[in-house]
Design a protein around this motif. Structure first.
Motif, PDB file in Angstrom:
ATOM      1  N   ARG A   1       0.851  -1.195   0.000  1.00  0.00           N
ATOM      2  CA  ARG A   1       0.000   0.000   0.000  1.00  0.00           C
ATOM      3  C   ARG A   1       0.880   1.236   0.000  1.00  0.00           C
ATOM      4  O   ARG A   1       1.848   1.320   0.731  1.00  0.00           O
ATOM      5  CB  ARG A   1      -0.917   0.025   1.221  1.00  0.00           C
ATOM      6  CG  ARG A   1      -1.965  -1.033   1.169  1.00  0.00           C
ATOM      7  CD  ARG A   1      -3.027  -0.849   2.234  1.00  0.00           C
ATOM      8  NE  ARG A   1      -3.887  -2.004   2.221  1.00  0.00           N
ATOM      9  CZ  ARG A   1      -4.865  -2.187   1.331  1.00  0.00           C
ATOM     10  NH1 ARG A   1      -5.126  -1.275   0.419  1.00  0.00           N
ATOM     11  NH2 ARG A   1      -5.593  -3.283   1.370  1.00  0.00           N
ATOM     12  N   MET A   2       0.499   2.216  -0.789  1.00  0.00           N
ATOM     13  CA  MET A   2       1.293   3.429  -0.927  1.00  0.00           C
ATOM     14  C   MET A   2       0.971   4.365   0.246  1.00  0.00           C
ATOM     15  O   MET A   2      -0.180   4.551   0.590  1.00  0.00           O
ATOM     16  CB  MET A   2       0.933   4.083  -2.261  1.00  0.00           C
ATOM     17  CG  MET A   2       2.024   4.897  -2.843  1.00  0.00           C
ATOM     18  SD  MET A   2       3.330   3.830  -3.537  1.00  0.00           S
ATOM     19  CE  MET A   2       4.539   5.080  -3.916  1.00  0.00           C
ATOM     20  N   THR A   3       2.007   4.955   0.811  1.00  0.00           N
ATOM     21  CA  THR A   3       1.779   5.845   1.959  1.00  0.00           C
ATOM     22  C   THR A   3       1.359   7.250   1.523  1.00  0.00           C
ATOM     23  O   THR A   3       0.910   8.038   2.355  1.00  0.00           O
ATOM     24  CB  THR A   3       3.060   5.997   2.808  1.00  0.00           C
ATOM     25  OG1 THR A   3       4.107   6.512   1.979  1.00  0.00           O
ATOM     26  CG2 THR A   3       3.485   4.672   3.410  1.00  0.00           C
ATOM     27  N   LYS A   4       1.520   7.586   0.245  1.00  0.00           N
ATOM     28  CA  LYS A   4       1.253   8.953  -0.232  1.00  0.00           C
ATOM     29  C   LYS A   4       0.580   8.904  -1.592  1.00  0.00           C
ATOM     30  O   LYS A   4       0.722   7.927  -2.329  1.00  0.00           O
ATOM     31  CB  LYS A   4       2.588   9.693  -0.434  1.00  0.00           C
ATOM     32  CG  LYS A   4       3.348  10.081   0.799  1.00  0.00           C
ATOM     33  CD  LYS A   4       4.474  11.061   0.408  1.00  0.00           C
ATOM     34  CE  LYS A   4       5.184  11.583   1.640  1.00  0.00           C
ATOM     35  NZ  LYS A   4       5.997  10.520   2.273  1.00  0.00           N
ATOM     36  N   ASN A   5      -0.112   9.983  -1.935  1.00  0.00           N
ATOM     37  CA  ASN A   5      -0.578  10.155  -3.311  1.00  0.00           C
ATOM     38  C   ASN A   5       0.626  10.368  -4.227  1.00  0.00           C
ATOM     39  O   ASN A   5       1.535  11.123  -3.893  1.00  0.00           O
ATOM     40  CB  ASN A   5      -1.473  11.397  -3.445  1.00  0.00           C
ATOM     41  CG  ASN A   5      -2.798  11.234  -2.716  1.00  0.00           C
ATOM     42  OD1 ASN A   5      -3.291  10.122  -2.535  1.00  0.00           O
ATOM     43  ND2 ASN A   5      -3.369  12.350  -2.301  1.00  0.00           N
ATOM     44  N   ILE A   6       0.618   9.703  -5.392  1.00  0.00           N
ATOM     45  CA  ILE A   6       1.688   9.895  -6.376  1.00  0.00           C
ATOM     46  C   ILE A   6       1.037  10.193  -7.725  1.00  0.00           C
ATOM     47  O   ILE A   6       0.322   9.354  -8.264  1.00  0.00           O
ATOM     48  CB  ILE A   6       2.548   8.619  -6.527  1.00  0.00           C
ATOM     49  CG1 ILE A   6       3.110   8.158  -5.190  1.00  0.00           C
ATOM     50  CG2 ILE A   6       3.648   8.838  -7.565  1.00  0.00           C
ATOM     51  CD1 ILE A   6       4.321   8.901  -4.716  1.00  0.00           C
TER      52      ILE A   6
ATOM     53  N   VAL B   1      10.960   2.858  -3.513  1.00  0.00           N
ATOM     54  CA  VAL B   1      10.281   2.883  -2.212  1.00  0.00           C
ATOM     55  C   VAL B   1      11.034   2.101  -1.151  1.00  0.00           C
ATOM     56  O   VAL B   1      11.771   1.167  -1.441  1.00  0.00           O
ATOM     57  CB  VAL B   1       8.851   2.280  -2.304  1.00  0.00           C
ATOM     58  CG1 VAL B   1       7.943   3.143  -3.170  1.00  0.00           C
ATOM     59  CG2 VAL B   1       8.892   0.847  -2.817  1.00  0.00           C
TER      60      VAL B   1
ATOM     61  N   TRP C   1       3.727  -1.769   3.344  1.00  0.00           N
ATOM     62  CA  TRP C   1       3.483  -0.385   2.942  1.00  0.00           C
ATOM     63  C   TRP C   1       4.719   0.126   2.209  1.00  0.00           C
ATOM     64  O   TRP C   1       5.837  -0.251   2.551  1.00  0.00           O
ATOM     65  CB  TRP C   1       3.189   0.493   4.166  1.00  0.00           C
ATOM     66  CG  TRP C   1       1.791   0.290   4.663  1.00  0.00           C
ATOM     67  CD1 TRP C   1       1.348  -0.745   5.431  1.00  0.00           C
ATOM     68  CD2 TRP C   1       0.649   1.125   4.409  1.00  0.00           C
ATOM     69  NE1 TRP C   1       0.004  -0.609   5.678  1.00  0.00           N
ATOM     70  CE2 TRP C   1      -0.442   0.530   5.068  1.00  0.00           C
ATOM     71  CE3 TRP C   1       0.446   2.318   3.692  1.00  0.00           C
ATOM     72  CZ2 TRP C   1      -1.735   1.086   5.022  1.00  0.00           C
ATOM     73  CZ3 TRP C   1      -0.827   2.873   3.659  1.00  0.00           C
ATOM     74  CH2 TRP C   1      -1.902   2.261   4.310  1.00  0.00           C
TER      75      TRP C   1
ATOM     76  N   GLU D   1       6.821   3.434   1.060  1.00  0.00           N
ATOM     77  CA  GLU D   1       7.079   4.850   1.305  1.00  0.00           C
ATOM     78  C   GLU D   1       8.037   5.344   0.220  1.00  0.00           C
ATOM     79  O   GLU D   1       9.165   4.846   0.120  1.00  0.00           O
ATOM     80  CB  GLU D   1       7.730   4.988   2.687  1.00  0.00           C
ATOM     81  CG  GLU D   1       8.322   6.339   3.029  1.00  0.00           C
ATOM     82  CD  GLU D   1       7.278   7.305   3.571  1.00  0.00           C
ATOM     83  OE1 GLU D   1       6.226   6.841   4.054  1.00  0.00           O
ATOM     84  OE2 GLU D   1       7.537   8.518   3.499  1.00  0.00           O
ATOM     85  N   PRO D   2       7.612   6.312  -0.605  1.00  0.00           N
ATOM     86  CA  PRO D   2       8.497   6.762  -1.684  1.00  0.00           C
ATOM     87  C   PRO D   2       9.788   7.370  -1.132  1.00  0.00           C
ATOM     88  O   PRO D   2       9.786   8.041  -0.110  1.00  0.00           O
ATOM     89  CB  PRO D   2       7.680   7.838  -2.407  1.00  0.00           C
ATOM     90  CG  PRO D   2       6.277   7.634  -1.967  1.00  0.00           C
ATOM     91  CD  PRO D   2       6.324   7.018  -0.602  1.00  0.00           C
TER      92      PRO D   2
ATOM     93  N   ILE E   1      12.582  10.063  -1.314  1.00  0.00           N
ATOM     94  CA  ILE E   1      12.697  11.421  -1.840  1.00  0.00           C
ATOM     95  C   ILE E   1      14.029  11.558  -2.569  1.00  0.00           C
ATOM     96  O   ILE E   1      15.051  11.053  -2.120  1.00  0.00           O
ATOM     97  CB  ILE E   1      12.672  12.447  -0.678  1.00  0.00           C
ATOM     98  CG1 ILE E   1      11.504  12.158   0.264  1.00  0.00           C
ATOM     99  CG2 ILE E   1      12.652  13.870  -1.203  1.00  0.00           C
ATOM    100  CD1 ILE E   1      10.156  12.451  -0.271  1.00  0.00           C
TER     101      ILE E   1
ATOM    102  N   GLN F   1      -3.230   7.502  -1.938  1.00  0.00           N
ATOM    103  CA  GLN F   1      -2.741   7.026  -0.641  1.00  0.00           C
ATOM    104  C   GLN F   1      -3.528   5.785  -0.206  1.00  0.00           C
ATOM    105  O   GLN F   1      -4.759   5.779  -0.308  1.00  0.00           O
ATOM    106  CB  GLN F   1      -2.901   8.132   0.394  1.00  0.00           C
ATOM    107  CG  GLN F   1      -2.256   7.806   1.711  1.00  0.00           C
ATOM    108  CD  GLN F   1      -2.479   8.901   2.743  1.00  0.00           C
ATOM    109  OE1 GLN F   1      -3.315   9.770   2.556  1.00  0.00           O
ATOM    110  NE2 GLN F   1      -1.735   8.839   3.825  1.00  0.00           N
TER     111      GLN F   1
END
Lengths: 410, 410
Positions: free
Chosen positions: B341-346, B358, B368, B370-371, B373, B400
């Motif tokens: 599951r993605m932690t953020k909107n992408i 990730v 989960w 997490e992208p 940065i 998300q």
């Protein structure tokens, strides 16, 4: 001999983490040889990567403020004063309303702060029409933005994947100090066991199948296997062979025969190898209950169940953990479990961990796990499987559609 | 030169599957050497496994009907007429109300049809008290129940995992015919590229980082890599070096520099190697758009983007598929993607596939993602990552909490 209570899987893992030491032998490897070795010391950056400000696109290096407000209908105009060539230093300082062509990866001229992509401008004989504004920092990577001089790049205990090798190479590192590879010894026992190369079996004989499966798993973990052959059901021969092999390896694996003699001997042989001896004797697990784990003067000893399928599952579950701990791996990045939905209800006894062989298939962006039919001793159930579903000891089973952890086979 | 439309990832995979042949070179390997090789012929069973009816527990072989109705309070009584020893034939036929001790894996005496576990009976000086009934077939494995003589065990194109080696060993197979390992050639180009061992860089120079990352990935797939070195920005030198390396390998990888000259040359060099030439020139993907795939007289040629991070991702996505096809692998068992599951909107552009690095973590029985940065060119983004999330080309992004496919790194 002490009295042992059967341990749960969770207790067994905790004991492995507590009991198994890491080897301390360090060797130097070139980056070409270092794949999947474990770093024996931290690596700090000794320079910036990149070493200079670079463009990330093909375009023109500019001062961003000279592009502000420009658009398709209202272009700004700059003067092209030169070109950056790859692999060379840069001669041109950029003044107000000036631009320099830079290819992707090229060095940014001093006093420029951004790059406008060639798609968003047009070079008309040295007069550059700018159709889009850029912000300071746009389309560039600053010196040290990837790796900063002095920063810790990789901590001790890191497993070197291809990307770690690439990052080390980017710093000009050519050799690394790593923990040496492990050597594991494998000894079979039992009057019924014969070399797997035996063409024709006599009545009641079994080929030494476990050796091949254990060798394969250990090879996948980068571990060398030394084969000690097969000992007959004779305690003094068993003790002698086990000791000989133990002396040559970092971890000893005994694959137990099922004859009454061997069963009784195995624990005695292991206890004779060194202190503190056996710390797990029997695990509340299906398959693989009669598993023995010991530590003999700093070297782990694993007594595997005799069934090939059980032996493989036990070695995958506990052998891999022991090997990783022993070889100094501290930072495990890879998720070793995936999740899948079960296609059927599966009952299980609370207090016991069950490992169910499954075939995996994808449906609508999810993995589904279909149990393989067949008795747990059958090696073909592993051949047909893509992985093993874990039913934790506190569970009473799995409901159809439930999301469960799966250990995939490679 | 033809005009090429940029391909989607899905189109690129389809073209790889359609265009890339399998090598036909077969060699013989012992089982000890055969891990992860691809079977070049089907293997059928030449005997039954097990070769005889066996007990799966320690217990007493009986006729099941003699135990019917027995319980703790109403035991049945049988006469123990002997014991089966491991690795030996069986002398005792079992008559009515008779029992023979059999250890786990031991051969079943003729005329017995089940085994009662020692936990459920008690031997009082040859008189066996039976406290539980068993059904015919209980606690036994029949001859041929694992592998039946004549059945197809493994089809051609099977990758040999540890369990396949075990199953082959159980049949007494000692050698297998497999496709030989592939050799891949790697050639870097660009005036700015210097050997990664270079201690101090001159202005604008870049170390040949891609070589290490590509070598690492290819090694994980069991492929040998031949390093062709670095060619400067000169078409005739480039053509000559590419041809020399091409002649020695099964698949050629060119890692493109970014100078204008090299960019223009690469496609020309590839087209000159053989027919039919380039079939993908540019993929609608981020990162890695300027990727070239070609087939030159039966050998794949891959033109990788110059950025190390892009090169690694492209080689993982398309290089692995090419290698697997080329080495004859037909039955891929392992799921190469997990879901998280993605932690953020992408956000993502429809029509383009995006690959997001990730970090993975487990929370309440789910992965989960997490992208990481950082700009896409940074190799440290790969060092920090556990895998790459795939946003398929038809998607406009990820919300998300959305479940997405992830390619884990090993």
């Amino acid at each position: 001999m002490q009295f042992f209570k059967v341990k749960t899987v969770e207790e067994t893992y905790a004991l492995i983490d507590e009991m198994i030491p890491s080897i301390q032998d360090v060797e130097v490897r070139s980056l070409e040889e270092a794949l999947h070795y474990i770093l024996a010391e931290p690596v700090a950056a000794t320079e910036n990567v990149p070493g200079f400000d670079r463009s990330t696109v093909d375009g023109y290096a500019v001062k961003a403020k000279d592009t502000y407000g420009s658009s398709e209908s209202m272009p700004a105009f700059l003067t092209v004063i030169g070109e950056v060539k790859m692999g060379e230093g840069v001669r041109h300082h950029i003044g107000s309303s000036e631009a320099v062509y830079v290819p992707t990866g090229g060095m940014l001229p001093p006093d420029s702060d951004s790059v406008i992509m060639i798609e968003h401008c047009e070079d008309m004989d040295g007069l550059l029409n700018i159709y889009k504004q850029v912000a300071p920092g746009e389309n560039i990577i600053r010196a040290g933005e990837d790796i900063r001089n002095g920063d810790l790049l990789l901590p001790e205990g890191t497993k070197l994947r291809p990307q770690e090798l690439g990052a080390l190479a980017s710093l000009g590192v050519t050799h690394v100090r790593v923990y040496r590879k492990l050597k594991v010894g494998y000894l079979s026992s039992g009057d019924e066991i014969v070399p797997y190369q035996t063409k024709t079996l006599s009545t009641g004989q079994i080929r030494d199948v476990n050796y091949l499966a254990i060798l394969g798993l250990a090879s996948e973990w980068g571990v060398e296997v030394l084969y000690g052959g097969i000992v007959k059901d004779d305690i003094s021969q068993f003790q002698q062979k086990a000791r000989e092999l133990y002396d040559q390896v970092d971890c000893l694996i005994l694959s137990g025969g099922s004859s009454v003699g061997v069963k009784d001997y195995t624990i005695e042989v292991i206890e004779g190898l060194g202190e503190p001896g056996v710390f797990v004797h029997g695990i509340s697990i299906k398959p693989g209950k009669p598993t023995i784990l010991a530590l003999a003067d700093g070297k782990p000893v694993i007594g595997l169940p005799g069934h090939p399928a059980s032996a493989m599952i036990i070695f995958k579950l506990f052998g891999e953990r022991i090997v990783r701990k022993l070889q100094g791996e501290k930072i495990a990045k890879k998720p070793d479990r995936i999740f899948a939905r079960m296609t059927k209800n599966i009952p299980s006894s609370p207090g016991r961990s069950d490992y169910i062989r499954v075939r995996l298939f994808e449906l609508n962006g999810e993995w589904w796990a279909e149990p393989i039919i067949g008795k747990s001793g059958l090696i073909t159930t592993l051949v047909k499987s893509d992985g093993i579903v874990e039913i934790a000891s506190e569970k009473e089973g799995i409901l159809q559609g439930e999301n469960v952890p799966v250990i995939p086979s490679r």
